[in-house]
Scaffold this motif. Structure first.
Motif, mmCIF file in Angstrom:
data_model
loop_
_atom_site.group_PDB
_atom_site.id
_atom_site.type_symbol
_atom_site.label_atom_id
_atom_site.label_comp_id
_atom_site.label_asym_id
_atom_site.label_seq_id
_atom_site.Cartn_x
_atom_site.Cartn_y
_atom_site.Cartn_z
ATOM 1 N N THR A 146 0.834 -1.203 0.000
ATOM 2 C CA THR A 146 0.000 0.000 0.000
ATOM 3 C C THR A 146 0.868 1.252 0.000
ATOM 4 O OG1 THR A 146 -1.726 -1.187 1.215
ATOM 5 C CG2 THR A 146 -1.823 1.223 1.218
ATOM 6 N N GLN A 147 1.905 1.238 0.836
ATOM 7 C CA GLN A 147 2.815 2.385 0.885
ATOM 8 C C GLN A 147 3.567 2.534 -0.436
ATOM 9 O OE1 GLN A 147 5.240 2.405 4.476
ATOM 10 N NE2 GLN A 147 3.792 1.011 5.452
ATOM 11 N N ALA A 148 3.968 1.402 -1.016
ATOM 12 C CA ALA A 148 4.687 1.452 -2.289
ATOM 13 C C ALA A 148 3.792 2.026 -3.384
ATOM 14 C CB ALA A 148 5.155 0.050 -2.675
ATOM 15 N N ASN A 149 2.564 1.568 -3.450
ATOM 16 C CA ASN A 149 1.629 2.071 -4.466
ATOM 17 C C ASN A 149 1.394 3.560 -4.313
ATOM 18 O OD1 ASN A 149 1.237 -0.380 -5.767
ATOM 19 N ND2 ASN A 149 -0.419 -0.995 -4.399
ATOM 20 N N ARG A 150 1.331 4.002 -3.068
ATOM 21 C CA ARG A 150 1.120 5.433 -2.818
ATOM 22 C C ARG A 150 2.297 6.251 -3.343
ATOM 23 N NH1 ARG A 150 -0.570 4.983 2.069
ATOM 24 N NH2 ARG A 150 1.453 5.226 3.076
ATOM 25 N N ASP A 151 3.493 5.745 -3.177
ATOM 26 C CA ASP A 151 4.669 6.442 -3.686
ATOM 27 C C ASP A 151 4.721 6.405 -5.200
ATOM 28 O OD1 ASP A 151 5.627 7.293 -1.298
ATOM 29 O OD2 ASP A 151 7.295 5.884 -1.157
ATOM 30 N N PHE A 152 4.352 5.260 -5.786
ATOM 31 C CA PHE A 152 4.449 5.124 -7.235
ATOM 32 C C PHE A 152 3.449 6.024 -7.967
ATOM 33 C CE2 PHE A 152 6.192 0.587 -6.690
ATOM 34 C CZ PHE A 152 7.497 1.084 -6.668
ATOM 35 N N THR A 153 2.339 6.352 -7.309
ATOM 36 C CA THR A 153 1.363 7.212 -7.964
ATOM 37 C C THR A 153 1.929 8.593 -8.269
ATOM 38 O OG1 THR A 153 0.453 7.871 -5.813
ATOM 39 C CG2 THR A 153 -0.630 6.045 -6.955
ATOM 40 N N LYS A 154 3.001 8.976 -7.586
ATOM 41 C CA LYS A 154 3.626 10.275 -7.845
ATOM 42 C C LYS A 154 4.233 10.340 -9.230
ATOM 43 C CE LYS A 154 6.353 10.036 -4.298
ATOM 44 N NZ LYS A 154 7.352 10.359 -3.248
ATOM 45 N N TYR A 155 4.516 9.161 -9.825
ATOM 46 C CA TYR A 155 5.150 9.142 -11.125
ATOM 47 C C TYR A 155 4.153 8.937 -12.265
ATOM 48 C CZ TYR A 155 9.150 8.370 -8.080
ATOM 49 O OH TYR A 155 10.086 8.490 -7.077
ATOM 50 N N LEU A 156 2.877 8.809 -11.933
ATOM 51 C CA LEU A 156 1.860 8.561 -12.953
ATOM 52 C C LEU A 156 1.213 9.866 -13.402
ATOM 53 C CD1 LEU A 156 0.149 5.390 -11.427
ATOM 54 C CD2 LEU A 156 1.919 5.496 -13.184
#
Length: 255
Positions: A245-255
């Motif tokens: 969940t934390q990883a997905n939250r961080d990755f959304t910054k690059y989308l």
């Protein structure tokens, strides 16, 4: 015209196989072939063992390291156990080899230490024209490769300034002296081990980036523990899913 499906015979089918090494490659390979081999015997250095151990798999055994191999294919382990092997697989890592950089450029490999290198990347006397990316072991590999690449790119572009040649060389000498004082074998020079977070955060700082995300560090620790306690299933089962969940939250910054 008839078509036929041919299956390449499995080279280990029905064989007695000895696997030397029990790091992730040795673990994965031994478990890949255990379904077709008659027996799989694994010699391992770490964790230290003094006698043979059975596993959850009926035809897979763990041993201490090999004492010797005899001409008839018999393998004698350090606990006195003996098996006659059809095949011996070496999963013992690799040695760095850069013969084209030796006498001419002054970069040498000594007992698997590539040097002299400032922070495992830049030879002080040749920086920034030559650099090494990805030498380090036991690290958060993909973030490490990205950070080192960014560091090298920043130096080549002039955005990031390296210390003087003299200061880099002094840093290298100090690093080697510290390893020697700790009794750290020269061949483990590029083994980051417990220092992986400190090193990667340092490289990130040179690039003007934030340090490694907390969830990556937690995943790394959890994966290591899982590998130690559940080597037979560590790639397929894990208990740190909450970190996704934390990883997905961080990755959304690059989308």
């Amino acid at each position: 015209m008839h078509s036929h499906n041919y299956r390449v015979p499995d080279p280990f089918k029905g064989q007695v196989v000895v696997v030397v090494g029990y790091a992730p490659s040795g673990v994965d390979i031994s478990r890949d072939i255990v379904g077709v081999a008659k027996e799989v015997h694994v010699a391992r250095r770490s964790p230290a063992t003094s006698e043979t151990e059975s596993t959850a798999l009926p035809n897979l055994w763990l041993y201490p390291m090999i004492e010797r191999v005899e001409e008839d294919g018999s393998v004698l382990f350090q606990d006195g156990s003996r098996v006659k092997a059809d095949t011996i697989l070496h999963c013992t890592g690799y040695n760095y080899h850069f013969p084209y950089l030796g006498e001419y450029l002054g970069i040498f490999v000594d007992d698997n230490r590539v040097g002299p290198l400032y922070k495992h990347v830049f030879p002080p006397h040749l920086a920034p024209h030559i650099s090494f990316i990805g030498l380090s072991l036991k690290a958060l590999v993909f973030p490490l490769l990205q950070l080192q690449s960014n560091w090298v790119a920043g130096v080549l572009s002039g955005r990031i300034e390296l210390p003087s040649q003299e200061d880099m060389m002094e840093d290298v000498k100090t690093f080697y002296s510290e390893l020697e004082a700790r009794g750290f074998p020269k061949r483990h020079t590029h083994d980051l081990g417990a220092c992986t977070y400190e090193y990667e955060d340092w490289v990130a700082k040179q690039c003007g980036h934030d340090g490694i995300e907390g969830w990556r560090k937690e995943m790394f620790i959890a994966a290591l523990k899982n590998f130690v306690h559940h080597p037979e299933s560590y790639r397929d089962e894990w208990e740190d899913g909450h970190l996704l969940t934390q990883a997905n939250r961080d990755f959304t910054k690059y989308l």
